[in-house]
Design an enzyme around this catalytic site. Structure first.
Site, short mmCIF file in Angstrom:
data_model
loop_
_atom_site.label_atom_id
_atom_site.label_comp_id
_atom_site.label_asym_id
_atom_site.label_seq_id
_atom_site.Cartn_x
_atom_site.Cartn_y
_atom_site.Cartn_z
N GLY A 121 0.82 -1.21 0.00
CA GLY A 121 0.00 0.00 0.00
C GLY A 121 0.85 1.25 0.00
O GLY A 121 2.04 1.21 -0.33
N GLY A 139 -0.29 -1.84 6.46
CA GLY A 139 -1.39 -0.88 6.55
C GLY A 139 -2.71 -1.62 6.71
O GLY A 139 -2.72 -2.83 6.94
N ASP A 179 -7.25 -1.16 5.65
CA ASP A 179 -8.30 -0.32 5.05
C ASP A 179 -9.24 0.21 6.12
O ASP A 179 -9.83 1.27 5.98
CB ASP A 179 -9.08 -1.15 4.01
CG ASP A 179 -8.15 -1.61 2.92
OD1 ASP A 179 -7.44 -0.76 2.35
OD2 ASP A 179 -8.06 -2.83 2.68
N GLU A 219 0.04 -10.83 2.81
CA GLU A 219 0.03 -9.98 4.00
C GLU A 219 -0.33 -10.81 5.22
O GLU A 219 0.24 -10.67 6.29
CB GLU A 219 -0.98 -8.84 3.83
CG GLU A 219 -0.52 -7.78 2.84
CD GLU A 219 -1.57 -6.72 2.58
OE1 GLU A 219 -2.77 -6.99 2.82
OE2 GLU A 219 -1.19 -5.62 2.16
N LYS A 228 -8.91 5.42 8.97
CA LYS A 228 -9.15 3.98 9.02
C LYS A 228 -9.80 3.54 10.33
O LYS A 228 -10.32 2.45 10.44
CB LYS A 228 -7.84 3.21 8.83
CG LYS A 228 -6.86 3.75 7.79
CD LYS A 228 -7.40 3.68 6.38
CE LYS A 228 -6.40 4.07 5.32
NZ LYS A 228 -5.25 3.21 5.16
O1 DER Z 1 -4.18 -3.91 0.87
C1 DER Z 1 -3.94 -3.65 2.07
O2 DER Z 1 -4.42 -4.30 3.01
C2 DER Z 1 -3.09 -2.47 2.35
O3 DER Z 1 -2.38 -2.60 3.52
C3 DER Z 1 -3.89 -1.29 2.26
O4 DER Z 1 -5.11 -1.33 1.71
C4 DER Z 1 -3.57 -0.04 3.00
O5 DER Z 1 -3.25 0.85 1.98
P1 DER Z 1 -2.90 2.37 2.23
O6 DER Z 1 -1.78 2.38 3.23
O7 DER Z 1 -2.49 2.82 0.89
O8 DER Z 1 -4.17 2.99 2.74
#
Ligand code: DER
Length: 253
Positions: free
Chosen positions: A31, A88, A90, A109, A127
């Site tokens: 991400g 990261g 969402d 992940e 988030k």
């Molecule tokens: O795909 C995921 O789970 C990523 O970690 C993610 O969606 C977080 O992305 P971002 O840091 O660009 O918000």
């Protein structure tokens, strides 16, 4: 507030609190926020012996671009745990359950997150929600291409409204393929319950009354034939979860 500044602040705080320059193996997620995590790690350590485990093609590019050493997840010895993994999310709820998969990297992940002694989720204020599927509407699910029609049908019987195959028109006409050459299905569900809600009678949490608790829905989806992984991360908050709980919107969650 400026989102990029919030991501950078959360990343720097996470590295400050949870990156040990003497670590041997560190997991790196996918991400955009993770780019700030790698930037902060680069500043915090010049120890060339540290090995960084990516969670897919983009994650590996971030590691290499920063001049750090990537190693493949499957080259780890069987009993080797990662010291820490950063990634990261969402969306994150009050119990630090996460929705992940916005970047379609959820399978690797989850492999990396589960292999780490400590999983540090780096998430800016956008988030952090009371319950999952408050702001982020769907659960990303990685599915074998042959199973997509049957999985879409099964998700509807579980209560998903309009589950969809993730397709892109800009980069490629047709369904997006993951690093495992699978497809992503995004399934919209109503806001999820946490265990506490089931205990206090807010709902059965097993789909029988239209409500789902995080873990039960994750298990129900995971059991569908052809599902490789589900973008719900729960139970990763180890003993120090309290310490990780966000104290303010910019901090790590
Ligand atoms: O795909 C995921 O789970 C990523 O970690 C993610 O969606 C977080 O992305 P971002 O840091 O660009 O918000």
């Amino acid at each position: 507030a400026n989102v990029e500044a919030a991501k950078r602040a959360a990343a720097r705080q996470a590295v400050k609190d949870h990156f040990d320059p003497n670590a041997a193996n560190v997991g790196i997620g996918s991400g955009t926020t993770i780019v700030y995590v790698v930037e902060a790690i680069k500043e915090a350590s010049t120890n060339p012996a540290i090995r960084f485990i990516p969670t897919g093609y983009q994650s590996r590019q971030v590691i290499v671009k920063a001049g750090l050493t990537p190693i493949a997840f499957d080259s780890l010895a069987e009993d080797t745990m990662l010291d820490v993994a950063f990634d990261g999310a969402d969306e994150v709820d009050v119990e630090l359950n996460c929705i992940k998969g916005g970047g379609a990297c959820l399978f690797q992940e989850k492999l990396v997150a589960q292999r780490a002694r400590k999983f540090v989720c780096v998430a800016d204020y956008r988030k952090k929600q009371d319950r999952l599927l408050t702001n982020w509407p769907t659960i990303p699910i990685e599915v074998a291409p042959l199973s997509v029609p049957a999985v879409l049908r099964a998700l509807k019987t579980l209560g998903a409204t309009e589950p969809k195959l993730r397709t892109t028109l800009l980069e490629k006409s047709g369904p997006l393929k993951t690093d495992q050459d699978f497809y992503i299905v995004d399934a919209p569900f109503k806001t999820l319950l946490v265990m506490e809600d089931v205990k206090t009678g807010k709902g059965n949490g097993d789909g029988s009354d239209g409500t789902w608790e995080v873990n039960r829905l994750s298990e129900a989806i995971k059991s569908l034939t052809g599902v490789l992984e589900v973008g719900i991360f729960s139970g990763l908050n180890g003993p120090d979860a309290e310490a990780l709980r966000a104290t303010d919107s910019r901090k790590t969650v």
